[in-house]
Design a protein around this motif. Structure first.
Motif, mmCIF file in Angstrom:
data_model
loop_
_atom_site.group_PDB
_atom_site.id
_atom_site.type_symbol
_atom_site.label_atom_id
_atom_site.label_comp_id
_atom_site.label_asym_id
_atom_site.label_seq_id
_atom_site.Cartn_x
_atom_site.Cartn_y
_atom_site.Cartn_z
ATOM 1 N N PHE A 191 34.811 36.836 41.639
ATOM 2 C CA PHE A 191 34.055 38.315 42.281
ATOM 3 C C PHE A 191 34.004 39.815 41.865
ATOM 4 N N ALA A 192 35.335 40.324 41.185
ATOM 5 C CA ALA A 192 35.201 41.367 40.304
ATOM 6 C C ALA A 192 34.244 41.383 39.594
ATOM 7 N N LEU A 193 34.149 40.305 38.294
ATOM 8 C CA LEU A 193 33.072 40.696 37.211
ATOM 9 C C LEU A 193 32.161 40.336 38.164
ATOM 10 N N ILE A 194 31.529 39.854 38.990
ATOM 11 C CA ILE A 194 30.167 39.171 39.572
ATOM 12 C C ILE A 194 29.518 40.948 39.323
ATOM 13 N N THR A 195 30.594 41.880 40.906
ATOM 14 C CA THR A 195 30.583 42.591 41.053
ATOM 15 C C THR A 195 30.046 43.993 39.996
ATOM 16 N N LEU A 252 37.141 52.839 35.200
ATOM 17 C CA LEU A 252 38.866 52.825 35.052
ATOM 18 C C LEU A 252 39.379 51.620 36.189
ATOM 19 N N GLN A 253 39.048 50.572 36.757
ATOM 20 C CA GLN A 253 40.104 49.717 36.700
ATOM 21 C C GLN A 253 39.880 48.029 36.198
ATOM 22 N N GLU A 254 41.298 47.689 35.853
ATOM 23 C CA GLU A 254 41.158 46.603 34.993
ATOM 24 C C GLU A 254 40.735 45.584 34.906
ATOM 25 N N SER A 255 40.234 45.273 36.388
ATOM 26 C CA SER A 255 39.403 44.073 36.933
ATOM 27 C C SER A 255 37.938 44.420 36.617
ATOM 28 N N THR A 256 37.322 45.393 36.690
ATOM 29 C CA THR A 256 36.087 45.614 36.522
ATOM 30 C C THR A 256 35.155 46.243 35.221
ATOM 31 N N VAL A 257 36.385 45.785 34.068
ATOM 32 C CA VAL A 257 35.913 46.354 32.482
ATOM 33 C C VAL A 257 35.360 45.596 32.060
ATOM 34 N N MET A 258 35.631 44.402 32.436
ATOM 35 C CA MET A 258 34.900 43.366 31.903
ATOM 36 C C MET A 258 33.118 43.015 31.930
#
Length: 280
Positions: A191-195, A252-258
């Motif tokens: 979910f975080a990757l897609i967002t 700024l967030q590990e889950s969204t940086v990728m």
């Protein structure tokens, strides 16, 4: 004020202002919240796509643009005010739905099932809107470009009901592949990757729209009697700076940086390819 008693005390508007703090969990958490809020309002430009198919777009579009912010304030802002009046904001859990908690306080034990139903129907509605939009965009691209693949699947044709049926089916197939993202190696939060990735790409699109708007206002095609952006010389650059700021928060967030890195690579690669192709 209401006399409604809860395990947290009496429901009152004072629960909102009591022990008020602008950034109770730190300023960085406030900044990082922009990415999720931005994702929640992606495809707001969908209004323009739908109103273009109405009988009187010049009348419908201004009305829709003016009403949407008011509805957001009334339904979302009003709901938050009601929730925080019943449950003090310090007691709201980050893991539990505040709507479920409030409904359970008034005796609806099946509130969780109700909220899940609302969420699922909302997701289905959003998916339906996405198929509507992407199908028509794909049809327009196929109609205006000589792309062999799009011609092969006949994405530039309409059904007998004047619906871009093939373009919608192609969009649905591509959306279906999103379910496999969760099984990709190295992906811990699909979910975080897609967002993050979709937000990054959409930010680039929105910035290009603002650039196109600036060029449009200076072109001979400009219609002075249309629905105009007020103070565009100031608000247009400010809007682009805001989009750049939101894009920066994705890192700024590990889950969204990728996802942010992936979208950045896509934007750069696609930009270079477009420059090469159209310059040629």
């Amino acid at each position: 004020m209401t006399g409604f008693e809860t395990p947290y005390g009496s429901a009152s508007l004072a629960n909102i202002s009591e022990q008020f703090s602008l950034f109770p969990n730190g300023g960085m958490n406030f900044v990082m919240a922009f990415q999720m809020v931005f994702f929640a309002y992606l495809m707001i430009e969908f209004i323009g796509v739908t109103t273009s198919e109405t009988k009187d777009p010049r009348k419908v579009l201004p009305k829709a643009v003016k009403e949407i912010p008011l509805r957001i304030i009334f339904f979302y802002g009003g709901a938050l005010l009601a929730i925080m009046s019943i449950i003090p904001w310090r007691e709201l859990s980050a893991t539990d739905s505040p709507f479920v908690t409030v409904f359970e306080l008034v005796g609806l034990k099946w509130a969780a099932a109700l909220i899940n139903f609302v969420v699922l129907t909302s997701a289905a509605s959003a998916l339906n809107s996405t198929l509507y939009s992407t199908g028509r965009h794909l049809y327009q691209i196929a109609h205006d470009s000589p792309n062999r693949f799009l011609k092969a699947i006949k994405a530039d044709t309409l059904s007998r009901h004047n619906v871009p049926q093939n373009a919608i089916i192609a969009s649905a197939v591509l959306i279906g592949f999103a379910a496999f993202i969760n099984v990709l190696p190295g992906v811990s939060d699909a979910f975080a990757l897609i967002t993050a990735s979709s937000s990054g790409v959409y930010i680039a699109i929105y910035i290009l729209i603002m650039v196109a708007h600036l060029k449009y206002r200076k072109s001979k095609d400009f219609m002075a009697d249309g629905y105009l952006m007020p103070q565009y010389r100031l608000l247009n650059p400010m809007t682009m700076l805001f989009f750049i700021f939101v894009f920066g928060t994705l890192f700024l967030q590990e889950s969204t940086v990728m996802g942010a890195r992936g979208s950045a690579i896509w934007i750069i690669a696609f930009g270079i390819y477009s420059q090469w192709k159209f310059r040629k």
